[in-house]
Write a protein that holds these residues in place. Structure first.
Motif, short mmCIF file in Angstrom:
data_model
loop_
_atom_site.label_atom_id
_atom_site.label_comp_id
_atom_site.label_asym_id
_atom_site.label_seq_id
_atom_site.Cartn_x
_atom_site.Cartn_y
_atom_site.Cartn_z
N SER A 88 0.51 -9.35 41.17
CA SER A 88 1.42 -10.42 41.58
C SER A 88 2.87 -9.96 41.61
O SER A 88 3.75 -10.67 42.09
N THR B 266 10.62 -2.37 36.58
CA THR B 266 9.85 -3.59 36.91
C THR B 266 10.23 -4.67 35.89
O THR B 266 11.02 -4.41 34.98
N ASP C 233 -8.45 -13.57 35.43
CA ASP C 233 -7.91 -13.00 34.20
C ASP C 233 -8.86 -11.89 33.79
O ASP C 233 -10.00 -12.15 33.38
N ILE D 246 4.39 -2.90 39.79
CA ILE D 246 3.63 -1.74 40.25
C ILE D 246 2.38 -2.16 41.03
O ILE D 246 2.06 -1.57 42.07
N ILE E 198 9.39 2.95 34.72
CA ILE E 198 9.44 2.45 36.10
C ILE E 198 10.18 1.11 36.08
O ILE E 198 9.89 0.27 35.23
N ASN F 29 -4.80 -1.97 37.14
CA ASN F 29 -3.36 -1.93 36.91
C ASN F 29 -2.87 -3.00 35.93
O ASN F 29 -1.85 -2.80 35.27
N TYR G 215 0.11 -1.15 22.32
CA TYR G 215 0.16 -0.70 23.72
C TYR G 215 -0.22 0.78 23.83
O TYR G 215 -1.00 1.17 24.71
P1 NAI Z 1 4.47 -6.35 35.18
O1 NAI Z 1 4.50 -7.08 33.89
O2 NAI Z 1 5.62 -6.43 36.10
O3 NAI Z 1 3.14 -6.76 35.99
C1 NAI Z 1 1.88 -6.85 35.37
C2 NAI Z 1 0.91 -7.52 36.29
O4 NAI Z 1 -0.35 -7.66 35.59
C3 NAI Z 1 1.34 -8.92 36.69
O5 NAI Z 1 0.92 -9.16 38.02
C4 NAI Z 1 0.55 -9.81 35.72
O6 NAI Z 1 0.35 -11.11 36.23
C5 NAI Z 1 -0.75 -9.03 35.66
N1 NAI Z 1 -1.58 -9.34 34.49
C6 NAI Z 1 -1.24 -9.30 33.20
N2 NAI Z 1 -2.29 -9.66 32.44
C7 NAI Z 1 -3.32 -9.94 33.29
C8 NAI Z 1 -4.66 -10.36 33.11
N3 NAI Z 1 -5.18 -10.59 31.89
N4 NAI Z 1 -5.44 -10.54 34.19
C9 NAI Z 1 -4.95 -10.30 35.44
N5 NAI Z 1 -3.68 -9.91 35.67
C10 NAI Z 1 -2.88 -9.73 34.61
O7 NAI Z 1 4.13 -4.83 34.80
P2 NAI Z 1 4.37 -3.46 35.60
O8 NAI Z 1 5.57 -2.83 35.06
O9 NAI Z 1 4.23 -3.68 37.05
O10 NAI Z 1 3.12 -2.63 35.03
C11 NAI Z 1 1.89 -2.47 35.73
C12 NAI Z 1 1.02 -1.51 34.94
O11 NAI Z 1 1.70 -0.28 34.76
C13 NAI Z 1 0.68 -2.01 33.52
O12 NAI Z 1 -0.63 -1.62 33.19
C14 NAI Z 1 1.68 -1.28 32.67
O13 NAI Z 1 1.24 -1.13 31.34
C15 NAI Z 1 1.77 0.05 33.39
N6 NAI Z 1 2.97 0.80 33.11
C16 NAI Z 1 4.22 0.32 33.44
C17 NAI Z 1 5.34 1.08 33.17
C18 NAI Z 1 6.71 0.63 33.53
O14 NAI Z 1 7.66 1.37 33.21
N7 NAI Z 1 6.91 -0.48 34.18
C19 NAI Z 1 5.23 2.39 32.50
C20 NAI Z 1 3.90 2.80 32.21
C21 NAI Z 1 2.82 2.02 32.51
#
Ligand code: NAI
Length: 258
Positions: A26, A201, A74, A29, A199, A101, A166
């Motif tokens: 949504s 976000t 979910d 990343i 990253i 993701n 985490y």
């Molecule tokens: P974000 O918080 O902006 O987006 C996370 C997405 O996952 C959202 O669309 C949210 O609605 C969805 N989500 C969360 N729980 C959920 C569930 N139970 N069921 C379905 N959807 C669910 O996070 P971001 O930064 O885009 O991160 C994406 C992935 O990358 C995550 O796994 C995060 O741990 C990983 N990551 C991010 C980093 C960063 O610097 N932003 C660094 C390393 C890893």
């Protein structure tokens, strides 16, 4: 030849006719990965817990002419994952690519970490990844091909104070990736992880300016990554160009962890 044209022409055919699922798309990343896979020619199914939020991403991409379908699911709930897979198979008849993701953070020093915050992070980030992976194996084994890409984190490799839950989940994803790669390699399925560094976000938006400055000094390329940097790595691993790569963790971190 213009480099941009050459690059986008390469992308357009990379995943033509393939069907991909991207969880947690949504925003951030996940949304960038969905966009990149669409550009590469894939039919894409995206999910997140909120139908409205994921529907908005799907509408934006559909308006550009891409084949994209949004499902509210979910991934920490087994029943939701099962319907996600069923609906995707009903819509597109096969699943070629799964990108795990979706992820959350509940940061706190271990001394003060609440049980519920430990369980919530493990349930979504690790158990949810397992549910989705297990559910796509049957169709992928049947078609004797598949690409599974799990989004881990450099925190799963290096650890990070205040992120015990985490880091444990993200390290767990690397173990899950390797074990699954060994189980299904002979069935034509590859399983790899991508470990992003910092990253920009919503997830990293709460980090103070001072901490961001300190982090920048730890990054040899001296800049934070963009969601598109992670999306490019995922697109590569999803493609035939990565056919002989499995069980690996590709870091997209500007050199932060070596
Ligand atoms: P974000 O918080 O902006 O987006 C996370 C997405 O996952 C959202 O669309 C949210 O609605 C969805 N989500 C969360 N729980 C959920 C569930 N139970 N069921 C379905 N959807 C669910 O996070 P971001 O930064 O885009 O991160 C994406 C992935 O990358 C995550 O796994 C995060 O741990 C990983 N990551 C991010 C980093 C960063 O610097 N932003 C660094 C390393 C890893």
């Amino acid at each position: 030849m213009d480099v941009t044209t050459e690059r986008s022409a390469f992308r357009e055919d990379l995943l033509r006719g393939k069907t991909a699922i991207v969880t947690g798309a949504s925003r951030g990343i996940g949304a960038a990965i969905a966009h990149r896979l669409c550009e590469a020619g894939a039919n894409v199914v995206i999910c997140s817990r909120s139908a409205d939020a994921v529907g908005e991403v799907a509408n934006t991409l559909a308006a550009k002419g891409y084949t994209i379908h949004a499902i509210a699911a979910d991934i920490s709930q087994k029943a939701d994952v099962e319907s996600l897979i069923e609906e995707t198979t009903a819509q597109f008849s096969q699943i070629d690519i799964l990108v795990n993701n979706a992820g959350i953070t509940r940061d706190m020093l271990l001394m003060r970490l609440k049980d519920e915050d430990w369980h919530a992070v493990l349930q979504t980030n690790l158990t949810g990844t397992m549910y989705c992976t297990r559910a796509v194996l049957r169709p992928m084994i049947r078609q004797k091909s598949g690409r599974i890409i799990n989004i881990s984190s450099v925190v799963g490799l290096a650890g990070n104070a205040g992120q015990v839950n985490y880091a444990a989940a993200k390290a767990g994803i690397i173990g899950l990736t390797k074990a699954t790669a060994k189980e299904v390699g002979a069935r034509g399925i590859t399983v790899n992880a991508v470990a992003p560094g910092f990253i920009t976000t919503d997830m990293t938006a709460q980090i103070s300016e001072q901490h961001q400055k300190q982090l920048l000094e730890m990054i040899p390329l001296r800049e934070f990554g963009h969601p598109e940097d992670v999306a490019d790595a995922v697109c590569f691993l999803a493609s035939d160009a990565a056919r002989y790569i499995t069980g690996q963790t590709l870091q997209v971190d500007g050199g932060m962890v070596m």
